[in-house]
Write an enzyme that holds these catalytic residues in place. Structure first.
Site: not given
Length: 477
Positions: A304, A398
């Site tokens: 991320e 995710e």
């Protein structure tokens, strides 16, 4: 009534017509456990609390017991579809069978023996067998005690038969590749993978053991395991050798169970992937070199990316420096590239997918990642994902049904909207997370790891029950 005695041993599996196999002590088949949490029935039950389901719940503290003093007795398990069976493991209570047969059946009516003995002595019988069927039955004909028959656990190991070229996801699909804007198998068919992400392997390695991964592959029917290795936060940077070896071992565990493995370089704080570029080159060089012969490995190179200074150009430059390092060792595995603002395709920073569409990574066989948490990320995120999937190869590596913290109330209706879109556009997904962390996003209740049970729903939180149901639906391979 004395203590609880267990019922005769019946294992139910689909039609088996193969010859009997001798016991081998501890069988060594690599097939996953496929019986936990499945429907079990029996010829009789001694008392409340000793039902046949207790023998397939993954717990050695519960058991099935038959009525006392009568032969024959049986217990059987319905695997839900035909399987090839390679191993059956019986954990007897004191009330064991001296003589019993293990049988399989395609329909629960006609039975074929795959093992028989008249010299059973209780304890644990770990048996190598060979057969095929939907039902497996343990059929006891002679008790070893004055009581009945009783099993702590009845475990069946095997793999589904049927279409798609094989029983496991990897057998069915082989090496994956990006074809246009979709993920395709080695036959060129567009596919969708569904599975679970670990929590950080520095914090929850105890939730990734043989029993839990057997359940993930066999009971949950997951296609893919995402191995989340944090770089900071007590992760890789503190002991590169330890964590690299831990990733190696988990790749092997997923491989043995026929699942795909995503190697997640879980950079998060700091959010600039360039901060860890040197470490990433070292790590991925070794991992790609070790596993380049496998068909089931994917590399996620930046979990991320985040922060005001971390523009798409920064992420793109990072990918251009790291992808060639991986390709030198493994030219064929798909590589998953993180996107701006916590892999939101830029939405969390007020942008959208156009920055990637207009300036894509200059590499082949890659996909772009998208993360969402349904209680936080609403219509703007959903619409961006829908548009992006028509222009770019996307993999949701995710997501959660809760807020972006991985905690709080579940928003199942919004989650289902996302999953419906992902199914429609054949976008693969991985849910966060396969652990017993206290937050609502961890599927297991606190204290489940390491002993389980991991199959079935007895130790699942609300989100765990919900996501297991959706992973278990039939794949379209």
């Amino acid at each position: 009534m004395r203590r609880s005695a267990r019922a005769g041993i019946v294992a139910v599996l689909a039609a088996l017509t193969l010859p009997l196999s001798a016991p081998s002590g501890a069988a060594t088949a690599a097939d996953p456990l496929v019986s936990q949490g499945k429907t079990a029935t029996a010829s009789s039950v001694e008392a409340t609390g000793l039902e046949p389901a207790k023998a397939v719940d993954g717990s050695t503290a519960t058991r099935w017991a038959s009525a006392e003093g009568a032969d024959p007795q049986w217990i059987r398990v319905d695997l839900g579809q035909a399987h090839t069976i390679s191993r059956v493991r019986l954990v007897w209570e004191t009330a064991h069978a001296t003589a019993y047969r293990i049988q399989t059946s395609p329909d629960g009516s006609s039975w074929s023996d795959v093992y028989a003995t008249t010299t059973g002595d209780g304890g644990t019988d770990d048996l190598t067998v060979s057969g095929t069927g939907r039902y497996v039955r343990v059929y006891g004909t002679q008790r070893g005690t004055p009581w009945g028959y009783s099993l702590w656990e009845l475990e069946v190991y095997g793999a589904p038969t049927g279409g798609g070229g094989g029983g496991t996801p990897v057998q069915a699909n082989g090496r994956l590749h990006v074809c246009g804007i979709k993920l395709c198998n080695e036959h060129g068919k567009q596919i969708q993978l569904r599975g679970m992400s670990s929590h950080g392997i520095q914090w929850y390695p105890q939730c990734l053991n043989d029993a839990s991964l057997d359940a993930l592959a066999g009971d949950w029917k997951a296609d893919v395991l995402r191995i989340s290795m944090y770089i900071q936060e007590d992760g890789y940077e503190t002991n590169p050798r330890l964590f690299t070896d831990r990733v190696h071992a988990l790749i092997e565990s997923a491989t043995a169970r026929g699942m795909y493995a995503i190697v997640d370089w879980h950079m998060l704080d700091p959010g600039d992937p360039m901060y860890n570029l040197g470490r990433a080159k070292t790590f991925f060089t070794e991992v790609a070199q070790r596993h380049n012969g496998k068909k089931n490995v994917l590399y996620e190179i930046a979990n991320e990316p985040n922060g005001d200074a971390v523009t798409w150009n920064v992420i793109r430059d990072y990918a251009h420096q790291l992808i060639p390092v991986i390709r030198q060792q493994d030219p064929d595995a798909p590589i998953l590239v993180g996107t701006r603002a916590w892999s939101s395709l830029g939405v969390s920073a007020g942008a959208n997918e156009s920055e990637i569409v207009n300036n894509p990574v200059n590499a082949s066989n890659i996909m772009y990642t998208f993360h969402f948490y349904a209680a936080t990320h609403g219509t703007d995120y959903l619409n961006t994902l829908s548009r992006a999937a028509d222009r770019l190869p996307i993999f949701v590596t995710e997501f959660g049904t809760q807020s972006a913290s991985g905690d709080g109330a579940n928003n199942f209706s919004r989650s289902q909207q996302y999953l419906d879109l992902l199914a429609q556009k054949k976008i693969s997904w991985v849910n966060w997370n396969f652990s017993d962390d206290f937050r609502t996003g961890a599927v297991f209740t606190t204290g489940t790891c390491p002993n389980g049970p991991f199959a079935g729903t007895s130790r699942l939180k609300e989100a765990g029950v919900w996501i297991r149901d959706r992973i278990r639906t039939p794949d379209d391979f």
